[in-house]
Design an enzyme around this catalytic site. Structure first.
Site, mmCIF file in Angstrom:
data_model
loop_
_atom_site.group_PDB
_atom_site.id
_atom_site.type_symbol
_atom_site.label_atom_id
_atom_site.label_comp_id
_atom_site.label_asym_id
_atom_site.label_seq_id
_atom_site.Cartn_x
_atom_site.Cartn_y
_atom_site.Cartn_z
ATOM 1 N N PRO A 284 -3.728 7.928 4.271
ATOM 2 C CA PRO A 284 -4.015 6.526 4.622
ATOM 3 C C PRO A 284 -2.775 5.656 4.459
ATOM 4 O O PRO A 284 -2.106 5.698 3.429
ATOM 5 C CB PRO A 284 -5.106 6.133 3.620
ATOM 6 C CG PRO A 284 -5.776 7.417 3.272
ATOM 7 C CD PRO A 284 -4.679 8.450 3.278
ATOM 8 N N CYS A 285 -2.487 4.866 5.493
ATOM 9 C CA CYS A 285 -1.238 4.104 5.498
ATOM 10 C C CYS A 285 -1.417 2.657 5.077
ATOM 11 O O CYS A 285 -0.437 1.949 4.884
ATOM 12 C CB CYS A 285 -0.610 4.149 6.889
ATOM 13 S SG CYS A 285 -1.607 3.336 8.166
ATOM 14 N N GLN A 286 -2.670 2.184 4.941
ATOM 15 C CA GLN A 286 -2.876 0.754 4.734
ATOM 16 C C GLN A 286 -2.184 0.235 3.478
ATOM 17 O O GLN A 286 -1.684 -0.894 3.450
ATOM 18 C CB GLN A 286 -4.377 0.439 4.659
ATOM 19 C CG GLN A 286 -5.116 0.606 5.975
ATOM 20 C CD GLN A 286 -5.599 2.026 6.196
ATOM 21 O OE1 GLN A 286 -5.185 2.943 5.492
ATOM 22 N NE2 GLN A 286 -6.482 2.208 7.149
ATOM 23 N N PHE B 158 0.564 1.293 2.214
ATOM 24 C CA PHE B 158 2.012 1.327 2.354
ATOM 25 C C PHE B 158 2.523 0.342 3.396
ATOM 26 O O PHE B 158 3.613 -0.204 3.262
ATOM 27 C CB PHE B 158 2.456 2.746 2.733
ATOM 28 C CG PHE B 158 2.045 3.790 1.732
ATOM 29 C CD1 PHE B 158 2.489 3.728 0.428
ATOM 30 C CD2 PHE B 158 1.203 4.832 2.092
ATOM 31 C CE1 PHE B 158 2.112 4.693 -0.505
ATOM 32 C CE2 PHE B 158 0.823 5.799 1.175
ATOM 33 C CZ PHE B 158 1.273 5.730 -0.126
ATOM 34 N N ALA B 159 1.737 0.129 4.456
ATOM 35 C CA ALA B 159 2.189 -0.738 5.545
ATOM 36 C C ALA B 159 2.306 -2.178 5.080
ATOM 37 O O ALA B 159 1.450 -2.683 4.350
ATOM 38 C CB ALA B 159 1.217 -0.644 6.717
#
Length: 492
Positions: free
Chosen positions: A105-107, A109-110
């Site tokens: 899941p990138c949320q 980190f973004a």
């Protein structure tokens, strides 16, 4: 030397397909790419129920696995490797898979995700405590149990600079100790045949017994990155160690490659959609799964032909996903926007429309009165152009699209169709095309869920390029090792 992994390396020389377990699989973008690259999908973990349902719709359960178990949504934090093996009918989790893949899941980190979390909590550093940011540690626990000979991790570039911490470097250092050789870099999907400027980090690791350092596929297309992408790269690469880094320079396109696939080449043969303003009742009733014929008498681009004829996902005459949002206030604004226009320009258009409407009134309301504010609201969006300059954007048909995000599930104004006669944002199928999902790939759930799944996915064509490169390196290295071992035995 690890005997289990050595057995898998030997197996790679027999022509058997590399067996994949994917964590945080989403709807299956990476899996589709790896499957198309010749790998075998034997297991996946995804906690979002619509995404897990989509995965099961498009990938058949391996022999011996029930449809119910294959479709089941699982949380990798709660579902351990051994439990997963039991549910998938695998007697020994350490022997069942050759490749471990993950689109973590990138949320967390973004940067866009960090901003949203900060606005909700009021805490500047709230993103550091987001539990999704710690899933890479759970991934390493799976590595210990599965004992893969290769790994692929995909994430946003900002994972390189998570509050000043380079997480991929930490992962690589841990994998070094576990007997792997690792590399990571940034790949932009537009350089690999995807009609979208989508920058992502890829980390690849191989068992040290293979005797090679992972590399990455060379671009198949040329593209010119907008200035914003170059700036984002600079920020992301700030925390690459000067000495001992596992980072590999970003692959560069050579001269003579075909240009990146444009939006028009990607979408031009799909049906025109006008029901949202001509007949809203019909659009409200339409489902993601409803089929509509392709446009007649249209010359197919090579990309459109690929999307129609992808192996296992071929379509004939029609496809689904032709649903769009019903936001009638904004359709006239979309119509007046030029290709490449963003929200500040859209706001000026709306203000001009409002001013013209006031001039047509026989009795103009007093400025800032209740009736004046109500009239203005019916024309002008409420967003601050200083805070949301990229909230709206009209596609440039001659260039690749901007990055699709999971936020498409709530707001698709970041991708407005370039055809002013259609005066709308993109449809589910158009979003899927921009992400390189073939037309025969089906999405479970309603429109919002489908948009979210697409925006979260790894572009299949990018994953295919990585998968083909990985498979080639592994088979070549494993075969060379086998020949060397045979020569040594003969010499002895």
């Amino acid at each position: 030397m690890n005997g289990v992994r050595l057995g898998k390396i030997t197996r790679a020389t027999t022509g058997s397909r590399l067996r994949v377990l994917e964590l945080c699989s989403g709807c299956g973008g990476m899996s589709l790419g790896l499957q198309s690259a010749g790998l075998e999908l034997l297991g996946h973990v995804e906690q979002d129920e619509p995404a897990a349902a989509t995965y099961a719709l498009n990938f058949s359960a391996p022999p011996g696995i029930s449809a119910e178990s294959w479709r089941k949504a699982r949380d990798m934090e709660k579902c351990g490797p051994e439990e997963l093996a039991v549910e998938l009918g695998i007697s020994n989790v350490a022997e069942g898979f050759d490749v471990l893949a993950a689109g973590l899941p990138c949320q967390a980190f973004a940067r866009i995700g960090r901003s949203k979390l900060r606005s909700v909590t009021g805490d500047e550093d709230a993103y550091r405590n987001d539990p999704r940011a710690k899933l890479y540690r759970r991934f390493l626990e799976y590595v210990e149990a599965v004992q893969p000979i290769a790994m692929v991790i995909e994430n946003v570039p900002d994972i390189l600079n998570f509050g000043g911490h380079n997480i991929p470097e930490e992962i690589c250092e841990t994998l070094d100790v576990m007997g792997y050789t690792c590399s990571y870099t940034l790949l932009n999907a537009a350089f690999y045949g995807v009609p979208q400027m989508r920058e992502r980090l890829f980390l690849v690791a191989y068992d040290k017994a293979l005797g090679l350092t992972p590399t990455f596929p060379s671009p198949s297309h040329s593209a010119e990155l907008p200035s914003g992408y170059e700036a984002a790269r600079t920020v992301a690469l700030k925390y690459i160690p000067e000495i001992g880094a596992h980072f590999i320079p970003i692959p560069v396109a050579v001269d003579g490659l075909p240009s990146a696939v444009s939006v028009e080449a990607a979408l031009g043969d799909l049906p025109a959609i006008n029901e949202h303003w001509r007949d809203p009742v019909t659009m409200r009733r339409r489902k993601v799964q409803d089929q509509i014929d392709y446009r007649a008498n249209r010359d197919l681009s090579a990309y459109a032909e690929l999307m129609r004829k992808w192996e296992r996902f071929t379509t004939e005459g029609s496809t689904d996903g032709h649903v769009v949002r019903l936001t009638p206030r904004d359709f006239p604004i979309f119509r007046r926007m030029a290709a490449g226009d963003d929200y500040p320009r859209a706001l000026r258009i709306a203000e001009e429309m409002f001013t013209a409407a006031l001039e047509r009134m026989s009795q103009r309301p007093d400025p800032e009165s209740v009736s004046w504010l109500a009239a203005r609201k019916s024309f002008v969006p409420p967003y601050d152009p200083g805070k949301f300059p990229n909230k709206w954007w009209k596609l440039d048909p001659k260039a690749p699209s901007r990055t699709l995000t999971a936020h498409l599930g709530k707001d698709s104004y970041s991708h407005i169709h370039w055809d002013s006669d259609q005066q709308r944002m993109i449809s589910v199928r158009e979003a899927a095309r921009l992400q390189s999902f073939p037309d025969g790939f089906r999405f479970a759930g309603a429109m919002n869920a489908a948009f979210r799944q697409i925006g979260n996915a790894v572009p299949p064509l990018l994953a295919k390029a990585v998968g083909e490169h990985l498979r080639g390196e592994i088979v070549s290295a494993a075969t060379s090792r086998m020949k060397l071992d045979r020569a040594r035995r003969r010499a002895a």
